[in-house]
Design a protein around this motif. Structure first.
Motif, mmCIF file in Angstrom:
data_model
loop_
_atom_site.group_PDB
_atom_site.id
_atom_site.type_symbol
_atom_site.label_atom_id
_atom_site.label_comp_id
_atom_site.label_asym_id
_atom_site.label_seq_id
_atom_site.Cartn_x
_atom_site.Cartn_y
_atom_site.Cartn_z
ATOM 1 N N PRO A 70 27.716 43.508 49.231
ATOM 2 C CA PRO A 70 27.279 44.662 49.995
ATOM 3 C C PRO A 70 28.310 45.787 49.926
ATOM 4 O O PRO A 70 29.518 45.554 50.008
ATOM 5 C CB PRO A 70 27.151 44.108 51.422
ATOM 6 C CG PRO A 70 26.965 42.630 51.243
ATOM 7 C CD PRO A 70 27.748 42.278 50.030
ATOM 8 N N GLY A 71 27.826 47.025 49.766
ATOM 9 C CA GLY A 71 28.722 48.167 49.738
ATOM 10 C C GLY A 71 29.560 48.269 48.489
ATOM 11 O O GLY A 71 30.604 48.926 48.489
ATOM 12 N N THR A 72 29.122 47.647 47.396
ATOM 13 C CA THR A 72 29.891 47.640 46.153
ATOM 14 C C THR A 72 29.024 48.107 45.005
ATOM 15 O O THR A 72 27.860 47.724 44.904
ATOM 16 C CB THR A 72 30.414 46.224 45.841
ATOM 17 O OG1 THR A 72 31.213 45.777 46.925
ATOM 18 C CG2 THR A 72 31.245 46.215 44.567
ATOM 19 N N THR A 73 29.573 48.942 44.128
ATOM 20 C CA THR A 73 28.896 49.305 42.890
ATOM 21 C C THR A 73 29.601 48.625 41.734
ATOM 22 O O THR A 73 30.805 48.408 41.763
ATOM 23 C CB THR A 73 28.894 50.826 42.675
ATOM 24 O OG1 THR A 73 30.247 51.282 42.529
ATOM 25 C CG2 THR A 73 28.241 51.548 43.834
ATOM 26 N N GLN A 74 28.846 48.285 40.700
ATOM 27 C CA GLN A 74 29.401 47.647 39.517
ATOM 28 C C GLN A 74 29.394 48.674 38.389
ATOM 29 O O GLN A 74 28.369 48.903 37.766
ATOM 30 C CB GLN A 74 28.570 46.414 39.121
ATOM 31 C CG GLN A 74 28.223 45.481 40.283
ATOM 32 C CD GLN A 74 29.419 44.696 40.772
ATOM 33 O OE1 GLN A 74 30.331 45.247 41.330
ATOM 34 N NE2 GLN A 74 29.393 43.396 40.541
ATOM 35 N N ASP A 75 30.517 49.326 38.147
ATOM 36 C CA ASP A 75 30.615 50.375 37.137
ATOM 37 C C ASP A 75 31.342 49.813 35.929
ATOM 38 O O ASP A 75 32.561 49.642 35.943
ATOM 39 C CB ASP A 75 31.365 51.581 37.704
ATOM 40 C CG ASP A 75 31.368 52.766 36.749
ATOM 41 O OD1 ASP A 75 31.041 52.564 35.565
ATOM 42 O OD2 ASP A 75 31.697 53.874 37.188
ATOM 43 N N ALA A 76 30.593 49.538 34.855
ATOM 44 C CA ALA A 76 31.181 48.903 33.685
ATOM 45 C C ALA A 76 32.188 49.815 32.983
ATOM 46 O O ALA A 76 32.990 49.349 32.177
ATOM 47 C CB ALA A 76 30.087 48.487 32.708
ATOM 48 N N GLN A 77 32.149 51.137 33.257
ATOM 49 C CA GLN A 77 33.047 52.066 32.569
ATOM 50 C C GLN A 77 34.341 52.311 33.328
ATOM 51 O O GLN A 77 35.255 52.937 32.785
ATOM 52 C CB GLN A 77 32.315 53.404 32.348
ATOM 53 C CG GLN A 77 30.998 53.276 31.596
ATOM 54 C CD GLN A 77 31.162 52.570 30.268
ATOM 55 O OE1 GLN A 77 32.074 52.876 29.513
ATOM 56 N NE2 GLN A 77 30.289 51.611 29.988
ATOM 57 N N LEU A 78 34.443 51.880 34.552
ATOM 58 C CA LEU A 78 35.608 52.167 35.382
ATOM 59 C C LEU A 78 36.694 51.138 35.095
ATOM 60 O O LEU A 78 36.548 49.963 35.424
ATOM 61 C CB LEU A 78 35.208 52.143 36.854
ATOM 62 C CG LEU A 78 36.232 52.703 37.840
ATOM 63 C CD1 LEU A 78 36.494 54.179 37.548
ATOM 64 C CD2 LEU A 78 35.735 52.532 39.267
ATOM 65 N N ARG A 79 37.776 51.595 34.441
ATOM 66 C CA ARG A 79 38.827 50.673 34.010
ATOM 67 C C ARG A 79 40.181 51.106 34.564
ATOM 68 O O ARG A 79 40.407 52.279 34.859
ATOM 69 C CB ARG A 79 38.903 50.613 32.479
ATOM 70 C CG ARG A 79 37.663 50.009 31.843
ATOM 71 C CD ARG A 79 37.790 49.901 30.335
ATOM 72 N NE ARG A 79 36.593 49.282 29.761
ATOM 73 C CZ ARG A 79 36.432 47.980 29.615
ATOM 74 N NH1 ARG A 79 37.409 47.145 29.983
ATOM 75 N NH2 ARG A 79 35.312 47.490 29.118
ATOM 76 N N ALA A 80 41.079 50.130 34.656
ATOM 77 C CA ALA A 80 42.444 50.403 35.082
ATOM 78 C C ALA A 80 43.402 49.599 34.215
ATOM 79 O O ALA A 80 43.194 48.407 33.983
ATOM 80 C CB ALA A 80 42.636 50.044 36.552
ATOM 81 N N ASP A 81 44.436 50.271 33.717
ATOM 82 C CA ASP A 81 45.543 49.568 33.081
ATOM 83 C C ASP A 81 46.465 49.055 34.179
ATOM 84 O O ASP A 81 46.461 49.566 35.307
ATOM 85 C CB ASP A 81 46.330 50.513 32.168
ATOM 86 C CG ASP A 81 45.482 51.111 31.054
ATOM 87 O OD1 ASP A 81 44.464 50.489 30.702
ATOM 88 O OD2 ASP A 81 45.846 52.187 30.558
ATOM 89 N N CYS A 82 47.272 48.051 33.862
ATOM 90 C CA CYS A 82 48.231 47.596 34.855
ATOM 91 C C CYS A 82 49.483 47.068 34.173
ATOM 92 O O CYS A 82 49.434 46.547 33.053
ATOM 93 C CB CYS A 82 47.642 46.552 35.798
ATOM 94 S SG CYS A 82 47.067 45.049 35.002
ATOM 95 N N THR A 83 50.609 47.245 34.867
ATOM 96 C CA THR A 83 51.905 46.784 34.386
ATOM 97 C C THR A 83 52.526 45.924 35.469
ATOM 98 O O THR A 83 52.640 46.356 36.625
ATOM 99 C CB THR A 83 52.832 47.967 34.075
ATOM 100 O OG1 THR A 83 52.216 48.801 33.095
ATOM 101 C CG2 THR A 83 54.175 47.472 33.567
ATOM 102 N N ALA A 84 52.918 44.707 35.106
ATOM 103 C CA ALA A 84 53.543 43.789 36.056
ATOM 104 C C ALA A 84 55.044 43.757 35.808
ATOM 105 O O ALA A 84 55.492 43.651 34.665
ATOM 106 C CB ALA A 84 52.949 42.390 35.912
#
Length: 281
Positions: free
Chosen positions: A5-19
């Motif tokens: 609930p209250g969530t969209t699934q956007d296949a184009q929305l991406r994030a890089d990450c550095t640990a």
């Protein structure tokens, strides 16, 4: 797949990450569109157990960076509770949260984590891709941890080398193998301990884990009891201190046949070490 609930699934929305080695994770985003929201936030949600409501959230501010993109920083403190944290973008207040796909994940700082000493509590974070292709963070938080450094399996026995973090092994320490179940049998081994009380090894004969009347499958979980006092905590043996979030299907060890029974060490879904004993028939 059911949508939360209250969530969209956007296949184009991406994030890089550095640990980073100290547990900090930096999430990088491209510009977030027009108008480029100044109040966007990143939401991390501790995935609840099946049938339970979500209870634990962590919200991070998203800030502009010089290249026109955005970033959010998950600092090393406070620690994340143990479990799997799903990652979402909140574009603006009141907007549906959007699940993120993983972009580039720079986890190089985590690869040799097993080579350094970790203080108590042992707090580990590994960004990873979920089975359905979204970005998440696997977190472990334990008072102490016994890291597997090597496993040797022969036809007769299994030898494990490990290193204790967040505690030291005192005289009388034992390795404890317990069969799952309400009345699970227990086998103990005295580990070989180096002088510093951190590195240890132990060997288990396969025949010790094979009961004559075993039917079906039995699983033995392996822990270390660092102090001999009755009731002292057990430290689970496993492998957490690198860049692999799920190693069960990646690190597969050979099985040994004992009569009509197969004995095989394996990593659980939590990356803990166990031994599976599978009887024929």
């Amino acid at each position: 797949m059911n949508r939360e609930p209250g969530t969209t699934q956007d296949a184009q929305l991406r994030a890089d990450c550095t640990a980073d080695a100290d547990g900090r994770i930096t999430f990088h985003f491209p510009p977030l569109g027009e108008p480029d929201s100044q109040s966007a936030q990143l939401l991390l949600r501790l995935r609840p157990k099946k049938g339970q409501p979500e209870e634990t959230l962590r919200v991070l501010d998203v800030e502009a960076v010089g290249d026109g993109g955005r970033r959010a920083i998950l600092e090393s403190r406070p620690s994340l509770a143990e479990g799997r944290w799903d990652v979402y973008l909140l574009p603006e207040p009141g907007a549906p949260r959007q699940r993120l796909r993983p972009g580039l994940r720079d986890l190089r700082a985590l690869v040799d984590g097993h080579t350094r000493d970790w203080p108590s509590p042992v707090a580990v974070r590994v960004p990873y891709t979920t089975k359905d292709g979204y970005l998440a963070v696997r977190a472990w938080l334990r008072t102490a941890h016994a890291e597997v450094e090597g496993i040797e399996v022969t036809d007769r026995s299994m030898t494990v080398r490990g290193r204790l973090h967040g505690a030291t092994l005192s005289a009388g320490a034992v390795v404890r193998l317990r069969a799952r179940g309400p009345k699970g049998a227990v086998r103990t081994r005295e580990p070989q301990v180096e002088s510093a009380g951190r590195r240890f090894s132990f060997t288990v004969d396969h025949e010790e884990l094979v009961a004559a009347d075993a039917i079906g499958t039995r699983v033995w979980d392996i822990s270390v009891q660092a102090r001999p006092a009755e009731g002292s905590p057990l430290v689970r043996v496993g492998r957490l201190l690198d860049d692999v979030a799920d190693r069960k299907e990646i690190f597969v060890y050979p099985s040994a046949a004992v009569g009509g029974v197969a004995v095989r060490p394996y990593y659980t879904v939590d990356n803990d070490l166990s031994v599976e004993v599978t009887a024929a028939g």
